[in-house]
Design a protein around this motif. Structure first.
Motif, PDB file in Angstrom:
ATOM      1  N   ALA A 249       0.836  -1.199   0.000  1.00 32.32           N
ATOM      2  CA  ALA A 249       0.000   0.000   0.000  1.00 32.32           C
ATOM      3  C   ALA A 249       0.870   1.248   0.000  1.00 32.32           C
ATOM      4  CB  ALA A 249      -0.891   0.012   1.238  1.00 32.32           C
ATOM      5  N   PRO A 250       0.491   2.261  -0.743  1.00 34.22           N
ATOM      6  CA  PRO A 250       1.226   3.530  -0.665  1.00 34.22           C
ATOM      7  C   PRO A 250       1.029   4.164   0.710  1.00 34.22           C
ATOM      8  CG  PRO A 250      -0.772   3.780  -1.964  1.00 34.22           C
ATOM      9  CD  PRO A 250      -0.648   2.316  -1.675  1.00 34.22           C
ATOM     10  N   VAL A 251       2.093   4.690   1.284  1.00 28.46           N
ATOM     11  CA  VAL A 251       2.049   5.332   2.598  1.00 28.46           C
ATOM     12  C   VAL A 251       2.218   6.836   2.401  1.00 28.46           C
ATOM     13  CG1 VAL A 251       3.147   5.536   4.850  1.00 28.46           C
ATOM     14  CG2 VAL A 251       2.912   3.284   3.784  1.00 28.46           C
ATOM     15  N   HIS A 252       1.217   7.607   2.803  1.00 28.41           N
ATOM     16  CA  HIS A 252       1.273   9.064   2.637  1.00 28.41           C
ATOM     17  C   HIS A 252       2.274   9.697   3.602  1.00 28.41           C
ATOM     18  CE1 HIS A 252      -2.094   9.269  -0.140  1.00 28.41           C
ATOM     19  NE2 HIS A 252      -2.844   8.561   0.687  1.00 28.41           N
ATOM     20  N   ALA A 253       2.248   9.228   4.838  1.00 25.95           N
ATOM     21  CA  ALA A 253       3.125   9.773   5.878  1.00 25.95           C
ATOM     22  C   ALA A 253       3.012   8.853   7.087  1.00 25.95           C
ATOM     23  CB  ALA A 253       2.733  11.200   6.246  1.00 25.95           C
ATOM     24  N   LEU A 254       3.779   9.158   8.113  1.00 26.82           N
ATOM     25  CA  LEU A 254       3.765   8.385   9.349  1.00 26.82           C
ATOM     26  C   LEU A 254       3.312   9.263  10.502  1.00 26.82           C
ATOM     27  CD1 LEU A 254       7.254   6.730   8.838  1.00 26.82           C
ATOM     28  CD2 LEU A 254       5.035   5.603   8.485  1.00 26.82           C
ATOM     29  N   LEU A 255       2.391   8.748  11.312  1.00 26.94           N
ATOM     30  CA  LEU A 255       2.045   9.411  12.564  1.00 26.94           C
ATOM     31  C   LEU A 255       3.027   8.887  13.603  1.00 26.94           C
ATOM     32  CD1 LEU A 255       0.411  11.148  14.442  1.00 26.94           C
ATOM     33  CD2 LEU A 255      -1.346   9.372  14.509  1.00 26.94           C
ATOM     34  N   ALA A 256       3.972   9.747  13.976  1.00 26.56           N
ATOM     35  CA  ALA A 256       5.120   9.303  14.766  1.00 26.56           C
ATOM     36  C   ALA A 256       5.002   9.611  16.249  1.00 26.56           C
ATOM     37  CB  ALA A 256       6.391   9.961  14.215  1.00 26.56           C
ATOM     38  N   GLY A 257       4.157  10.561  16.615  1.00 22.03           N
ATOM     39  CA  GLY A 257       4.066  10.923  18.024  1.00 22.03           C
ATOM     40  C   GLY A 257       2.760  11.601  18.352  1.00 22.03           C
ATOM     41  N   TYR A 258       2.357  11.460  19.607  1.00 22.34           N
ATOM     42  CA  TYR A 258       1.104  12.059  20.083  1.00 22.34           C
ATOM     43  C   TYR A 258       1.294  12.455  21.537  1.00 22.34           C
ATOM     44  CZ  TYR A 258      -3.646  11.987  22.109  1.00 22.34           C
ATOM     45  OH  TYR A 258      -4.802  12.282  22.789  1.00 22.34           O
ATOM     46  N   SER A 390       1.316  19.204  14.420  1.00 25.96           N
ATOM     47  CA  SER A 390      -0.033  19.749  14.237  1.00 25.96           C
ATOM     48  C   SER A 390      -0.666  19.943  15.608  1.00 25.96           C
ATOM     49  CB  SER A 390      -0.878  18.801  13.378  1.00 25.96           C
ATOM     50  OG  SER A 390      -2.144  19.364  13.101  1.00 25.96           O
ATOM     51  N   ASN A 391      -1.038  21.186  15.911  1.00 28.16           N
ATOM     52  CA  ASN A 391      -1.552  21.546  17.236  1.00 28.16           C
ATOM     53  C   ASN A 391      -3.069  21.655  17.233  1.00 28.16           C
ATOM     54  OD1 ASN A 391       1.107  21.855  18.047  1.00 28.16           O
ATOM     55  ND2 ASN A 391       1.075  24.089  17.971  1.00 28.16           N
ATOM     56  N   SER A 392      -3.695  21.181  18.311  1.00 29.52           N
ATOM     57  CA  SER A 392      -5.144  21.333  18.490  1.00 29.52           C
ATOM     58  C   SER A 392      -5.433  21.548  19.967  1.00 29.52           C
ATOM     59  CB  SER A 392      -5.890  20.087  18.005  1.00 29.52           C
ATOM     60  OG  SER A 392      -5.710  19.887  16.625  1.00 29.52           O
ATOM     61  N   VAL A 401      -1.294  17.307  20.498  1.00 28.17           N
ATOM     62  CA  VAL A 401      -0.264  17.617  19.517  1.00 28.17           C
ATOM     63  C   VAL A 401       0.115  16.332  18.793  1.00 28.17           C
ATOM     64  CG1 VAL A 401       2.078  18.480  19.121  1.00 28.17           C
ATOM     65  CG2 VAL A 401       0.606  19.572  20.833  1.00 28.17           C
ATOM     66  N   LEU A 402       0.113  16.386  17.463  1.00 23.52           N
ATOM     67  CA  LEU A 402       0.481  15.237  16.641  1.00 23.52           C
ATOM     68  C   LEU A 402       1.798  15.528  15.941  1.00 23.52           C
ATOM     69  CD1 LEU A 402      -2.998  14.662  14.945  1.00 23.52           C
ATOM     70  CD2 LEU A 402      -2.051  13.361  16.862  1.00 23.52           C
ATOM     71  N   ILE A 403       2.634  14.512  15.832  1.00 23.26           N
ATOM     72  CA  ILE A 403       3.883  14.615  15.083  1.00 23.26           C
ATOM     73  C   ILE A 403       3.798  13.714  13.870  1.00 23.26           C
ATOM     74  CG2 ILE A 403       6.389  14.321  15.118  1.00 23.26           C
ATOM     75  CD1 ILE A 403       5.404  16.546  16.958  1.00 23.26           C
ATOM     76  N   MET A 404       3.858  14.332  12.682  1.00 21.13           N
ATOM     77  CA  MET A 404       3.808  13.599  11.433  1.00 21.13           C
ATOM     78  C   MET A 404       5.208  13.571  10.830  1.00 21.13           C
ATOM     79  SD  MET A 404       0.503  13.303  11.711  1.00 21.13           S
ATOM     80  CE  MET A 404       0.153  12.381  10.224  1.00 21.13           C
ATOM     81  N   ARG A 405       5.591  12.404  10.300  1.00 25.92           N
ATOM     82  CA  ARG A 405       6.906  12.240   9.714  1.00 25.92           C
ATOM     83  C   ARG A 405       6.773  11.829   8.255  1.00 25.92           C
ATOM     84  NH1 ARG A 405      11.100  10.520  13.176  1.00 25.92           N
ATOM     85  NH2 ARG A 405       9.627   9.257  14.364  1.00 25.92           N
ATOM     86  N   ARG A 406       7.658  12.332   7.421  1.00 25.89           N
ATOM     87  CA  ARG A 406       7.637  11.971   6.008  1.00 25.89           C
ATOM     88  C   ARG A 406       7.911  10.482   5.855  1.00 25.89           C
ATOM     89  NH1 ARG A 406      11.181  13.612   0.998  1.00 25.89           N
ATOM     90  NH2 ARG A 406      12.830  13.890   2.535  1.00 25.89           N
TER      91      ARG A 406
END
Length: 407
Positions: A249-258, A390-392, A401-406
């Motif tokens: 499957a193609p992976v758009h990005a990784l959710l690396a931290g919360y 990404s802050n909410s 707070v979410l950390i997205m990684r390429r």
């Protein structure tokens, strides 16, 4: 890639910027605001909002839309797009291993107020028997489970305007705990109702820029005066990276931290020193195994309210040692979708990483001099991006707070 990363393999968006991921991303990158006069709000003090354009739920979902309120329509449509993008669905998964986590800020007013009016008029036979199943927040997750035969854990989380981001964090936990193999997670909200508008207006939270609705949502601008009510939904399909690789499957990005925290300060106002925001940021970065210097871009909460934008700006400036990375708030385009905002903005953060471009903050004409941030404005900014935060933040002091990684 670390043992705590989860893969984002599908995206689905319905926002005021457009129906679908492609339409939304195009308008967000163009920095074109969506706020406009709203006929349904014509009789209330703030008669404008940001609505999803040209969306026909019956064409997308089918005739069963009659039993659902609009926030559920939006949630299902976003989920259908996300699942198609991930090349998954009932025929391609074990439904018992598929979870659903949806963030919703508040129950739907659409059916509840209509039935409430009839109740107050003693028209008890006129109260819809669907008032409870249509209006309660769990309807979003339950109807997605029915539509897609996602038969694992099905949850709705409600942390006010942090709900969508909280949902993604909870979904990641389900995957890392191996309680699910796939989770559909995000947020949905349809708050553009006269009652909601009046309530937020009475709080002093909404922009009153009646003479210029398109210019009303202006995060970090010196002339901001409140947020603009908006509807929308964002759903992400998430899997463990090894499972995504196994099915190619193609992976758009990784959710690396919360990271999540509670201010413990006030029922509506943010902590004046951003103490809760700092705890959430620290936790998210520690969870991802990185430091502040590793963050390349921040998708800010940036609601366009005078106090919250200033507090967020001051906090980010302090946390990053006076040199925060480039910041944007996409609410200048979309308005504030409340419980859906964190999920929509997480999806936009994924697209930012994927396309290596930071969308502009709409309507930013004059940066508030108290906000010492590098806020991207006017035009998109190409950049080398590996990590996005990404802050909410929400009423009650909820922070996520979410950390997205390429990928």
């Amino acid at each position: 890639m670390t043992r705590t990363d989860v893969a984002v393999t599908g995206l689905g968006l319905l926002t005021p910027a457009g129906v679908g991921v492609a339409a939304t991303w195009e308008r967000v990158c163009a920095g074109l605001p969506t706020a406009a006069p709203d006929p349904e709000l014509a009789d209330v003090p703030v008669p404008f909002s940001c609505r999803v354009p040209a969306f026909d739920p019956r064409a997308v979902i089918g005739p069963q839309v009659w039993r659902m309120d609009r926030f559920v329509h939006l949630a299902i449509a976003a989920a259908l797009e996300a699942v198609a993008d991930a090349r998954l669905g009932p025929g391609a998964w074990d439904g018992a291993r598929v979870g659903v986590v949806v963030g919703v800020g508040s129950d739907s007013k659409e059916t509840c107020l209509r039935s409430g009016e009839r109740f107050l008029n003693h028209d008890y036979e006129g109260v819809s028997p669907l008032t409870v199943p249509r209006g309660t927040v769990n309807a979003a997750a339950g109807e997605i489970g029915i539509a897609l035969q996602a038969l694992g854990p099905s949850l709705v989380v409600s942390t006010a305007c942090a709900s969508g981001a909280t949902a993604l964090g909870v979904a990641r936990d389900l995957l890392l705990a191996r309680r699910c193999d796939v989770v559909l997670a995000g947020g949905a909200e349809a708050p553009c109702h006269p009652f909601n508008s009046v309530c937020f207006s009475r709080m002093g939270a909404l922009s009153t820029r009646v003479h210029d609705p398109a210019g009303a949502s202006r995060p970090f601008d010196a002339d901001r005066d409140g947020f603009v009510l908006a509807e929308g939904a964002g759903i992400l399909v998430m899997e463990r990276p090894e499972d995504a690789r196994a099915r190619r499957a193609p992976v758009h990005a990784l959710l690396a931290g919360y990271g999540a925290s509670t201010d413990g300060h006030h029922y509506a106002a943010a902590h004046p020193k951003g103490a809760g925001v700092e705890r959430a940021c620290d936790a998210a970065l520690a969870d991802a195994g990185i430091g502040y210097a590793d963050v390349d871009h921040i998708n800010a909460h940036g609601t366009s309210t005078p106090m919250n934008d200033r507090i967020e700006g001051e906090t980010l400036h302090r946390l990053f040692g006076g040199h925060p990375p480039a910041v944007t708030s996409t609410k200048g385009v979309t308005g504030h979708t409340l419980g859906a905002a964190g999920a929509i903005e997480a999806a936009l953060s994924v697209l930012t990483l994927q396309d290596q471009v930071i969308p502009p903050t709409a309507n930013l004409d004059r940066l508030d001099p108290r906000i010492e941030l590098d806020v991207v404005a006017k035009v998109p900014r190409p950049a080398r991006l590996d990590v996005v935060a990404s802050n909410s933040f929400g009423f009650g002091g909820h922070n996520a707070v979410l950390i997205m990684r390429r990928a």
